[in-house]
Design a protein around this motif. Structure first.
Motif, PDB file in Angstrom:
ATOM      1  N   ASP A 178       3.526  36.669  68.357  1.00 28.39           N
ATOM      2  CA  ASP A 178       3.503  35.431  67.590  1.00 28.39           C
ATOM      3  C   ASP A 178       3.412  35.774  66.121  1.00 28.39           C
ATOM      4  N   THR A 211       1.382  37.623  73.037  1.00 30.76           N
ATOM      5  CA  THR A 211       1.372  36.198  73.332  1.00 30.76           C
ATOM      6  C   THR A 211       0.600  35.950  74.618  1.00 30.76           C
ATOM      7  N   THR A 220      -2.004  29.272  74.304  1.00 27.21           N
ATOM      8  CA  THR A 220      -1.225  28.159  73.787  1.00 27.21           C
ATOM      9  C   THR A 220      -1.703  27.815  72.393  1.00 27.21           C
ATOM     10  N   GLU A 245      -2.933  25.928  69.233  1.00 28.48           N
ATOM     11  CA  GLU A 245      -3.696  24.676  69.197  1.00 28.48           C
ATOM     12  C   GLU A 245      -3.012  23.665  68.302  1.00 28.48           C
ATOM     13  N   VAL A 262       6.555  25.949  68.853  1.00 33.94           N
ATOM     14  CA  VAL A 262       6.686  27.367  69.178  1.00 33.94           C
ATOM     15  C   VAL A 262       8.167  27.680  69.376  1.00 33.94           C
ATOM     16  N   GLN A 277       7.685  33.351  68.598  1.00 36.67           N
ATOM     17  CA  GLN A 277       7.450  34.352  69.629  1.00 36.67           C
ATOM     18  C   GLN A 277       8.693  35.233  69.698  1.00 36.67           C
ATOM     19  N   TYR A 282      11.273  34.760  79.217  1.00 35.45           N
ATOM     20  CA  TYR A 282      11.005  33.375  79.624  1.00 35.45           C
ATOM     21  C   TYR A 282      11.649  33.071  80.969  1.00 35.45           C
ATOM     22  N   GLU A 293       3.581  29.564  83.454  1.00 33.49           N
ATOM     23  CA  GLU A 293       3.824  28.729  82.279  1.00 33.49           C
ATOM     24  C   GLU A 293       3.976  29.582  81.024  1.00 33.49           C
ATOM     25  N   GLU A 306       4.536  29.008  76.433  1.00 36.11           N
ATOM     26  CA  GLU A 306       4.249  28.034  75.376  1.00 36.11           C
ATOM     27  C   GLU A 306       5.456  27.637  74.547  1.00 36.11           C
ATOM     28  N   ASP A 355       8.818  26.159  72.887  1.00 38.85           N
ATOM     29  CA  ASP A 355       9.496  24.860  72.910  1.00 38.85           C
ATOM     30  C   ASP A 355      11.007  24.981  72.739  1.00 38.85           C
ATOM     31  N   SER A 358       9.077  21.897  77.467  1.00 38.97           N
ATOM     32  CA  SER A 358       8.454  21.866  76.145  1.00 38.97           C
ATOM     33  C   SER A 358       7.357  20.810  76.066  1.00 38.97           C
ATOM     34  N   ASP A 359       6.242  21.173  75.431  1.00 43.09           N
ATOM     35  CA  ASP A 359       5.164  20.223  75.193  1.00 43.09           C
ATOM     36  C   ASP A 359       5.427  19.359  73.962  1.00 43.09           C
TER      37      ASP A 359
END
Length: 382
Positions: free
Chosen positions: A33, A46, A49, A51, A57, A91, A100, A109, A111, A113, A305-306
């Motif tokens: 990261d 990495t 997650t 914050e 990401v 990343q 990935y 999982e 992180e 996106d 993606s979050d």
């Protein structure tokens, strides 16, 4: 110009190592990261997650962030964060997209996106893993109606399912050194010319199983000689002493050391050379048969993606004319749109072929693995 014949490096030496390692997954705890300071080189593993709801990401290949010469990553981070109320975290796993893909297959999982730096072959590989049942859910989401896609240059879109969106492109060509052979050297103008005795031992290429430039050059020979003829052409290259190394870095380093006067590289070579005040006679560009193999890079949002909304904003941001110009100059590439405001002298050094050629997704699907496997089987024994 005749030279001592160089060995065709595949199963042994640097090229052979890459041949065996290029298709294997890296350990799943790899990756880096970027820290908060955009100018600091990314370090650390990495594991967690980031914050905050407004963190994006972005996964990409390492040189996009920390190339030894120039790269767009830090500049993009600064530009994006200055406008959007968000933090951009990179990343950069060494195994790139495969990191990935393997995590998704194992149900682990991650992180990220957005993935930046996707090519046709990687996309086909991911889709193939889903088709074989290894990947149960799609890795990428459809891009939707992103602002800026109407400005994309014709012929660069490579995903028929509208997930990957091009953000730049390069053209794979020959780069040659006009100062060698007492200033008398000149690269051939055709693919056939590379097989002539006067160019024995004069070409350095890359392994198509482990290097993007190597794969693109191999695909260009498939375009030129057909699926039934390209291996015979490579036989003739081997007989003429071509050197094949495992990566672009290895090949270009050998070229800069004047181990040979020609290397498979990119037609933007003079852009970097001019920036570094190097002798442009050592960075001449040749489009064999007046063609260059187009190798567009794309970006796509991960389906899990979050931050899907922020990811789409980032992808639209990447297509803005001024951002496209910044990426092209720092990534030493061509923009994906027609109206990027590049400096006037950029076109002086960035060479576009008279005829760009490439294979479409549909043409490569089900074929590219077979062609590279055929190449590896034919030449793995040296």
């Amino acid at each position: 110009m005749n030279r001592t014949r160089r060995e065709f490096l595949t199963a042994a030496g640097a090229g052979g190592t890459a041949l065996l390692a290029g298709c294997q997954a890296e350990p799943l705890d790899e990756g880096t990261d970027t820290p908060a300071d955009a100018g600091t080189e990314p370090t650390g593993t990495t594991t967690g997650t980031p914050e905050g709801a407004d963190t994006l990401v972005v996964a990409t290949y390492p040189p996009f962030v920390d190339a030894p010469s120039t790269s767009p990553g830090a500049w993009l981070k600064e530009e994006f964060e200055s406008e959007f109320d968000a933090t951009l975290v990179y990343q950069t796993p060494d195994s790139e997209l495969n990191y990935y893909l393997e995590r998704a297959i194992q149900g682990v999982e991650f992180e990220a996106d957005v993935y930046v730096g996707l090519d046709t072959g990687q996309l086909i590989d991911a889709d193939g893993r889903q088709g074989e049942g290894e990947l149960t859910d799609p890795l990428f989401a459809e891009a939707g109606d992103l602002e800026g896609t109407d400005r994309l240059r014709e012929g660069l879109q490579f995903d028929p399912r509208n997930r990957a969106v091009p953000f730049d492109t390069g053209y794979v060509s020959l780069v040659w050194n006009a100062t060698m052979d007492d200033g008398e050297f000149a690269a051939p103008e055709t693919f056939e010319g590379l097989t002539e005795p006067e160019y024995e031992g004069d070409l350095i290429a890359q392994n198509p199983t482990s290097a993007a430039t190597g794969e693109a050059f191999m695909l260009h020979t498939v375009k030129q000689y057909g699926p039934d003829g390209f291996l015979d052409y490579w036989d003739r290259l081997r007989e003429n002493g071509v050197t094949v190394l495992g990566s672009w870095t290895d090949a270009y380093s050998a070229y800069e050391s004047e181990e040979a006067p020609m290397v498979v590289s990119y037609s933007t070579d003079q852009v970097y050379a001019a920036m570094e005040d190097q002798d442009l006679q050592k960075h001449q560009v040749r489009f064999l048969n007046d063609q260059g193999y187009a190798n567009p890079e794309g970006m796509a949002r991960f389906a899990d993606s979050d931050a899907p909304g922020l990811a789409e904003e980032f992808m639209s941001f990447m297509l803005r004319p001024e951002v496209q110009a910044g990426i092209a100059q720092r990534n030493v590439a061509f923009p994906a749109i027609d109206d990027a405001p590049l400096p006037e002298d950029y076109s002086q050094y960035a060479m576009e072929p008279p005829e760009p050629v490439t294979f479409t997704y549909d043409e490569l699907q089900g074929n590219v693995d077979e062609w590279t496997d055929q190449w590896a089987r034919r030449f793995a024994g040296g």
